[in-house]
Scaffold this motif. Sequence first.
Motif, short mmCIF file in Angstrom:
data_model
loop_
_atom_site.label_atom_id
_atom_site.label_comp_id
_atom_site.label_asym_id
_atom_site.label_seq_id
_atom_site.Cartn_x
_atom_site.Cartn_y
_atom_site.Cartn_z
N GLY A 150 1.26 -1.41 0.02
CA GLY A 150 0.02 0.32 0.51
C GLY A 150 0.84 1.30 -0.22
N THR A 151 -0.29 1.91 -0.68
CA THR A 151 0.81 3.81 -0.63
C THR A 151 0.25 5.12 -0.69
N PHE A 152 1.04 5.69 -0.14
CA PHE A 152 0.18 7.52 -0.21
C PHE A 152 1.02 7.91 -1.02
N LEU A 153 -0.32 8.46 -2.47
CA LEU A 153 0.20 9.22 -2.90
C LEU A 153 1.94 8.78 -2.96
N GLY A 154 2.54 7.70 -3.09
CA GLY A 154 3.55 6.81 -4.12
C GLY A 154 4.48 6.78 -3.11
N VAL A 155 4.28 7.28 -1.71
CA VAL A 155 4.97 6.54 -0.96
C VAL A 155 4.59 5.78 0.11
N PRO A 156 5.29 4.54 0.37
CA PRO A 156 5.25 3.03 0.85
C PRO A 156 4.61 3.48 2.06
N VAL A 157 3.93 2.92 2.88
CA VAL A 157 3.39 2.64 4.36
C VAL A 157 2.91 1.27 4.16
N PRO A 158 3.50 0.60 4.95
CA PRO A 158 3.56 -0.89 5.67
C PRO A 158 2.72 -0.79 6.45
N LEU A 159 0.99 -1.12 6.65
CA LEU A 159 0.65 -1.68 8.06
C LEU A 159 0.52 -2.81 9.27
#
Length: 667
Positions: A150-159
């Motif tokens: 998953g990403t936020f505005l192209g930035v990877p964000v592990p959950l």
Amino acid sequence: MTDEIAYAKIHPAIGVARVGNSTAGDGWFYGPETPAPEPAPVGFYKDAAGAVKRQAARFRLYGYDAQGRVVRELKPAEAGVEVEWAVHVANRKAAWYNFDLALDIPDMQGKASLRRNGKTDDAKRSHLIIDPGRKTLVPGSKQEVEFTGGTFLGVPVPLGRMQTDEEGRLVVLGGSGTSGAPGGEELHSFGNNDGWYDDTSDGPVTATLKLDGRDVEVKGAWVVVGPPNFAPDVKTPRTLWDLLHDVFRPEQPVGATEEVVFERDIKPILHRFCELQWVNKGYATHYGFGGPEDFMAPALYDRLADKAERNRELRRQVYTAMRDYERDGGRSPLPWPWFYGDGMASKPKSQLQYMTLSPTQIDQLEKWANGEFGTAAVPDFPSRIEDAPLAEQPGLLDRAALDFCLADAFHPGCEVTWPIRHTTMYQEPFRILHRAENDPEPDYGPQLSAERALGADGPLHAQPPGGLTRWMAIPWQTDTASCRSGYESNALPKGRYDPHLPTFWPARVPNHVLTEEDFRIVNQEGGGGSSEDARLDAFARRASWLRGLRGEYKEQLAQAAKEWHHFGIVETRRYTVGDGKFPATVQVESKPGFPLEGVSPDRNLVTVHVPEATALDSAAYSGVLGDVAERTGYSAEEITVGYIDKLDPFGEESANGGGARPADGRG
């Protein structure tokens, strides 16, 4: 016995994990699995480097017969039990709507909340959703499946990740407490910060099951990944379990079919008032050890538990002290409990400015006040789920996860918020209704009105991954830094102000704490060089839990987002002197990671909301500080000043017109 199993369920129905930034191999722990777990050892919740450990949610499978009776726990490590677990968590906060107030209360009728990141083109709004997709895991593979992708505005964000325990049960860990703004936007709001993300999440937990080669239906569960619990052994007076118990209970008075029993029904309510002494100085003074309403003091407790007529007036006074909206209205801070409510604002005008107990709790207290209760001894909850009778284990798991979560005030709350109280959200009691992957939600448009939210075509039905936490603050740290107490400094007459009460959520986010330094003074046999008065003074003192935050309100939000793991965690400790002069167990703040040398323990005790969203110039800021200092008697260091949109839900005091809008978009 396998042949008796008609279907299976995953428990807890709603599991709760919590973020943490520890990277140590043992930097996580299991969340509560009974309503009364043993307190953890001192220092347990942080690792050796001072990082916060993650709370994991553990899920178990139970087999049921055709009559709905529990047959046994189905452990994937056992022969004949084949399981594949699946988890799909997501974070939809940035693509959802602002939180102004709960959309199901009268204050929001005819109003609407605007989209977060409203300037983002519709075609790009999917880039605001952090969705790693559905992940699967087969027990016995020794895998750790990461919630990455998953990403936020192209930035990877592990959950986070999932794994299994030694019996093949599912273990879900959430994110690391990371938040950020790829575009560099500043924080300004308690919960509506465009351009920002965090790594909380939620979503469905499912399983496919074969028993001796036979396919068996499994009723799925849900996992919520919320902020840390900074006071893990304290329960709020009205927990999320209390709320949902009432959501699903039959429409009938409690006493109609069920006797009220003091130890089971009344004692827990009174005890929670007393336990708040470890997280709020106002509660410590009134309900704490030695206070006028210390319900756990033996002499007073014996009278409260006694049905004799001579104690009726005492019971009645406790019952009638509880808030009743018809009698008290919603705007007096005096009735119990001293908590803010769903409609809290800096200029009180809502019937829900303050909260009350649940209908079941009030019904139970009324019967108790009238002497209509039993006095039989009730066994305590087991401290381990394995020690509970098999038939009770699923219900205890469901309750334990929710008993350590908050209900009111849904402003918005800590783990989940107001949609959780709507039965349309569930497939059965406590079990969230899953939205099929091939059934996407409709686009609700640039604003979400109360009427649409509550309508048949609204979002309070089958939930997608991320459906529960999307209503919460973004990032969560800004709300944690904003849920303070005693906000009425500029709304009450001079001399009538209490900086400690009312409060928001001290059972999860403390207000005032007993420090390690003061506990060392208290816990000295024979005074240890300290006089008796010095020990009493140390026990009575409480430091501001937010004293590590510096500067004006907006500066404190930015610091909290980066340094949240420096906050202390309130832990249970033994009073070892044994002279009976202080409680046998006390709860003490672990040493914070902030530099506190020379800092007043009352820094940030008083919080002043000013009706301007723009920055105050130095003269205006000094003027506000001087006025508040004169009114309250506190020093400038002990006062925080800023525009706090949490207290201005309709934007009436904001220079830029933020807040909820009329449902037609005007305003």
